[in-house]
Design a protein around this motif. Structure first.
Motif: not given
Length: 226
Positions: A71-77
């Motif tokens: 999932a690549a870096p988790l954007f919202d987190w």
């Protein structure tokens, strides 16, 4: 490893599909991370071992299959925690190098959609590693969007990528595991890193899983509660 015991139990009890805990960018090939960031590689290495174990079990048990979702870096987190340098709650942003290097990132909601869709398409997703993404973006684009979305000017600091990496090393030596975020920042955002596309052997699963195209500003507004 705990997951191998869970996998064994799943096989023994006739579970048809296993989705491991992955969340990484390219677990099947971590050679670049192993070369440049050995401390990070040691933390990620078990993910590759789990993939190898799942492949072995699927070969031995034709009724058992797996799907791993990167999932690549988790954007919202990352924007809530400041993991990659930009913190929406604190209105601060650390820009690594020029801030113009593009990279892939994924929201938690997009990842959840991918899990659901994987189970709805068992034949198409069997024994595959799928990368799912939400945005291809840059640090500067994120900063511009969060300032517009929140109507707030962020406090901005610029850092050299290699200095950011060394800061991560020093943090880990002191037992501060936020240093892992420094490593990911170096890996993704250093000028010339070239992580704006998936690896050549990675299947980008967005089309296969029929995932929606997300709007970054809308996601940031939700993160900021505006």
């Amino acid at each position: 490893m705990t997951q191998t015991k869970i996998i064994d139990a799943a096989v023994a009890n006739g579970v048809k599909r296993f989705i491991p805990s992955d969340f990484a960018l390219n677990t099947p090939d971590m050679s670049e991370i192993e070369h440049h960031l050995p401390a990070l590689y040691q933390r990620l290495k078990p993910k590759k071992q789990i993939l190898d174990y799942l492949s072995q079990k699927a070969l031995q048990n034709p009724d058992f299959s797996w799907t791993a979702i990167g999932a690549a870096p988790l954007f919202d987190w990352t924007l809530k925690s400041g993991f990659l340098g930009t913190s929406v709650p604190n209105h601060t942003s650390t820009i690594i190098d020029s801030g113009n290097e593009s990279y892939l990132t994924t929201t938690i909601q997009q990842f959840a959609r991918a899990v659901v869709s994987t189970l709805q398409k068992p034949a198409d997703t069997a024994n595959k590693y799928l990368l799912v993404t939400s945005f291809k973006t840059t640090q500067n684009e994120i900063l511009e969007t969060v300032e517009r979305a929140t109507s707030q000017k962020f406090e901005v600091k610029k850092v050299d990528a290699d200095a950011w990496k060394m800061e991560g090393v020093e943090m880990l030596q002191k037992g501060d595991f936020r240093g892992i975020g420094r490593f990911w920042g170096w890996f993704l955002c250093r000028d010339g890193n070239g992580h704006g596309a998936a690896g050549k052997d990675i299947i980008v699963g967005n089309e296969l899983l029929r995932l929606p195209q997300e709007d970054m500003e809308s996601v940031i507004k939700e993160i900021a509660g505006v």
